[in-house]
Design a protein around this motif. Structure first.
Motif, PDB file in Angstrom:
ATOM      1  N   ASP A 196      -2.170  11.922  -2.754  1.00  0.00           N
ATOM      2  CA  ASP A 196      -3.533  11.800  -2.250  1.00  0.00           C
ATOM      3  C   ASP A 196      -4.413  12.886  -2.867  1.00  0.00           C
ATOM      4  O   ASP A 196      -3.956  13.686  -3.696  1.00  0.00           O
ATOM      5  CB  ASP A 196      -3.564  11.837  -0.717  1.00  0.00           C
ATOM      6  CG  ASP A 196      -3.096  13.165  -0.129  1.00  0.00           C
ATOM      7  OD1 ASP A 196      -3.108  14.201  -0.843  1.00  0.00           O
ATOM      8  OD2 ASP A 196      -2.707  13.180   1.052  1.00  0.00           O
TER       9      ASP A 196
ATOM     10  N   TYR B  37      -4.312   2.760  -0.226  1.00  0.00           N
ATOM     11  CA  TYR B  37      -4.873   3.926  -0.918  1.00  0.00           C
ATOM     12  C   TYR B  37      -4.335   3.986  -2.342  1.00  0.00           C
ATOM     13  O   TYR B  37      -5.088   4.158  -3.306  1.00  0.00           O
ATOM     14  CB  TYR B  37      -4.516   5.210  -0.172  1.00  0.00           C
ATOM     15  CG  TYR B  37      -4.889   6.465  -0.926  1.00  0.00           C
ATOM     16  CD1 TYR B  37      -6.177   6.982  -0.861  1.00  0.00           C
ATOM     17  CD2 TYR B  37      -3.951   7.119  -1.744  1.00  0.00           C
ATOM     18  CE1 TYR B  37      -6.532   8.120  -1.579  1.00  0.00           C
ATOM     19  CE2 TYR B  37      -4.298   8.242  -2.467  1.00  0.00           C
ATOM     20  CZ  TYR B  37      -5.581   8.749  -2.376  1.00  0.00           C
ATOM     21  OH  TYR B  37      -5.923   9.852  -3.088  1.00  0.00           O
TER      22      TYR B  37
ATOM     23  N   GLU C  25      -6.424   3.580  -5.831  1.00  0.00           N
ATOM     24  CA  GLU C  25      -6.403   4.670  -6.804  1.00  0.00           C
ATOM     25  C   GLU C  25      -5.981   4.155  -8.181  1.00  0.00           C
ATOM     26  O   GLU C  25      -6.545   4.550  -9.205  1.00  0.00           O
ATOM     27  CB  GLU C  25      -5.442   5.774  -6.337  1.00  0.00           C
ATOM     28  CG  GLU C  25      -5.966   6.624  -5.204  1.00  0.00           C
ATOM     29  CD  GLU C  25      -7.111   7.522  -5.643  1.00  0.00           C
ATOM     30  OE1 GLU C  25      -6.853   8.536  -6.302  1.00  0.00           O
ATOM     31  OE2 GLU C  25      -8.270   7.180  -5.326  1.00  0.00           O
TER      32      GLU C  25
END
Length: 275
Positions: free
Chosen positions: A185, A255, A259
């Motif tokens: 992250d 996520y 990305e």
């Protein structure tokens, strides 16, 4: 060398690896005057068999790249399910536009350990298993043109060899092999999606296609919404569902998907190795 038999061997959950491997095998076969035999070890039943080859065989061997390497749950079978017997082999990997990292050299090394003699290698791009936009519709016509050219050059090289090479084919990658790619992250923390499994919407009509297409046999035949087995996030159930009923909603999975889509939207190009 006299090439007596030609094989297209692959694991291909969504069909991209199959498309390239068969294209290369058919192109090489056109030069060599041979029809390629197929070994598709995508489904669990095929991985209960052992496959043996011998001198005079040319094997185009393809797998997808997951996290920059040969998929970890597939690797043991690639290591134990094949006996090269001195056959020539061409490792081919498909990756979803990020990077194939050490996937190609790992496959090359594994085939060499299985008793094959690698003579070339290639890395192609396929639509990412997580996405419909990342490398969408690839391999495309440009990719297939590269595959056709590679197939011709490969066939000519194999036929001109006086004997099986004593050294592995040169391909890109690091040896020793690096760890699997770990998504992170924005704070640098690992994003772990290993245990994430697909969900099923009310659009499901219980046709059972996802059960039949799952490479891990992970989906319950009596209840397709139940996934008791291991999910490798290959995309087979999501992309092959005729009703679009399979999906992922895990926050970390989404996520990572976004990305990848945002960070690797450029067009990656195939790489071929014939030296």
């Amino acid at each position: 060398m006299k090439i007596k038999k030609l094989y297209a061997v692959y694991f291909s959950a969504t069909g991209t690896t199959e498309k390239i491997v068969r294209r290369i095998a058919d192109g090489a076969g056109a030069v060599l005057g041979l029809a390629a035999e197929t070994v598709d070890f995508t489904l669990p039943a095929a991985r209960k068999e052992h496959y043996s080859f011998e001198e005079g065989d040319l094997v185009i061997f393809g797998v997808p790249v997951y996290a920059g390497r040969v998929p970890n749950l597939l690797l043991p079978f690639v290591q134990s399910g094949f006996s090269g017997g001195g056959a020539l082999a061409v490792p081919v990997v498909l990756y979803g536009n990020r990077n194939y990292d050490d996937g190609l050299i790992e496959l090359r090394n594994t085939l060499e350990a299985d008793g094959f003699h690698t003579v070339a290698g290639a890395a192609f791009i396929g639509e990412h298993s997580f996405s419909y936009t990342l490398a969408a519709h690839r391999p495309d016509e440009q990719d297939l043109a590269v595959a056709d050219r590679f197939a011709r050059q490969l066939a000519e090289k194999a036929a001109a060899l006086p004997a099986a090479p004593s050294e592995p084919a040169h391909v890109n990658g690091c040896d020793p092999i690096r760890p699997y790619y770990t998504p992170r992250d924005r704070k640098g923390n690992p994003v772990n999606i290993l245990k994430v499994k697909p969900k099923t919407s009310d659009a499901c009509v219980k046709c059972g296609l996802c059960v039949k297409k799952c490479p891990m046999g992970a989906i319950d035949p009596a209840d397709p919404s139940n996934v008791p087995g291991i999910c490798i996030k290959c995309g087979a159930c999501v992309k092959k569902c005729p009703k679009g009923a399979k999906y992922y909603d895990d926050e970390k999975y989404l996520y990572h998907q976004h990305e990848l889509e945002e960070g690797f939207a450029r067009r990656a190009e195939p790489e071929t190795f014939l030296g």
